[in-house]
Every structure is written in structure tokens, then in C-alpha cells.
Design an enzyme around this catalytic site. Sequence first.
Site, PDB file in Angstrom:
ATOM      1  CG  ASP A 101      -5.925  -0.515 -10.081  1.00 25.79           C
ATOM      2  OD1 ASP A 101      -4.717  -0.598  -9.787  1.00 25.79           O
ATOM      3  OD2 ASP A 101      -6.738   0.147  -9.419  1.00 25.79           O
ATOM      4  CD  GLU A 102      -6.642  -2.132  -5.807  1.00 24.24           C
ATOM      5  OE1 GLU A 102      -6.119  -3.084  -5.199  1.00 24.24           O
ATOM      6  OE2 GLU A 102      -6.482  -0.945  -5.475  1.00 24.24           O
ATOM      7  CG  MET A 153      -1.860  -1.140   1.329  1.00 20.80           C
ATOM      8  SD  MET A 153      -3.082  -1.162   0.022  1.00 20.80           S
ATOM      9  CE  MET A 153      -4.005   0.312   0.384  1.00 20.80           C
ATOM     10  CE  LYS A 201      -0.397  -1.950  -5.314  1.00 16.90           C
ATOM     11  NZ  LYS A 201      -0.212  -1.042  -4.164  1.00 16.90           N
ATOM     12  CB  CYS A 221      11.192   2.851  11.255  1.00 19.15           C
ATOM     13  SG  CYS A 221      11.331   1.489  10.074  1.00 19.15           S
ATOM     14  CB  CYS A 270       9.900  -2.412   7.998  1.00 19.58           C
ATOM     15  SG  CYS A 270       9.913  -2.150   9.786  1.00 19.58           S
TER      16      CYS A 270
END
Length: 196
Positions: free
Chosen positions: A89-90, A9, A13, A148, A185
Site C-alpha cells: 500500500d502507498e 486520492m 485503491k 464538477c 480534474c
Amino acid sequence: MLHFFHGVMGSSKTAMLLMQRHNCLELGLKVALVKPAVDTRISVETVYSRVGLQAEAEIVLEKGYSVREQLNWLAVQHAHSDFEYIFVDEAQFLTEEQVQELADLADDRQIFCYGLKTDFMGNFFPGSAALLRLAEDIQEVFGALCWCGKKATMNTRINKKGDVIKEGEQVLIDNHNEIKYIGLCYKHWREGKSHA
């Protein structure tokens, strides 16, 4: 050739898909824009990027729809024989059968599928698993970062308080009120930490 571009996300894209489609249209190529009906973020017909780009899909696929039949119908509507370029898409929301159809159609056309590889629990979507098996060209769309600063590799569902959710229905569309999705992450996804 069947291409699969996957990213978490926030990796842009859909923006890439819409820009690539625009370039093909500018060249006068026969292009079809396809999306699964389950994606209702803006509307059932709208392909939408969070950066503000959007376009109306020519084909909206329900689970039981044949991709080949829909493309044939659309070609008749546009009074030409076939499409040279197909943008999906998707793509994670496609069924395994629909991905198989796309692979079979890719001998003489370029088919670009964009989507997520895994869900918020770290599991493959059926469409993504099929694309990872059948696509001839697989590329990661890099661009999303965890809070982060590390590369985001995990799709994460959070509630409006920012709590990481790791259980529930696989498909729950982002409504920005009760839930939303972010990239984290692996370490912070594992720890369930959505912010510093």
C-alpha cells in the site's frame, strides 16, 4: 509479476488492495502486507481505507530497509519458505531501490503495488516513477470524480479553508485538521478551484 495500480486520492485503491488480499487469504495463500513507514494516518502499522477497511501490515518499510531481507525475516517468523502474494500500500513512498528489489522478486510471485502516480504539484513520486518503469502490469484505478463531475486526474492538497496549495514538501501526511487531499480534474487543479 509486478503490478502497479495507480489512482488519485479517493479512488479506493487501498480498499481494492485489502479486498484482493482478503480473497487470497481465504484461499489459504501465503500473503504479506507491506506499507512504507511514512504513512502514519492511523498508525505506522495500519493499512487503512477511507471506506473503513483496515488491516495490520506484516512489514513496515523504512527508507533504508531491504524488501528482500524483510520478507525473508517474515517468512522465518511464519515458519514457511516464502510468500506467493505481496501487497504494497502507498507504493509511491517506496524508494527506487525498494521498487527495483520488488521487480527482481517478481519472477516467481505476484506483487501488487497500489499508490498515487503524482503528488499535489503534478510531479512523480520516486516510487511511482520506478514502478511506471519496471512494472509489467500497470492499471489505473478509476473512481474518483472532481466536484464538477469530470474524472479526477490530479491529486490536490487543500488547507482547512479549501484553498488549493501547490507549493511545499512533497510528502505531508493528511491529518484532516490543517490539510487534506482531494482529487480534481486537470482544469480545476490548474485553476486552483477546489469547489464550485
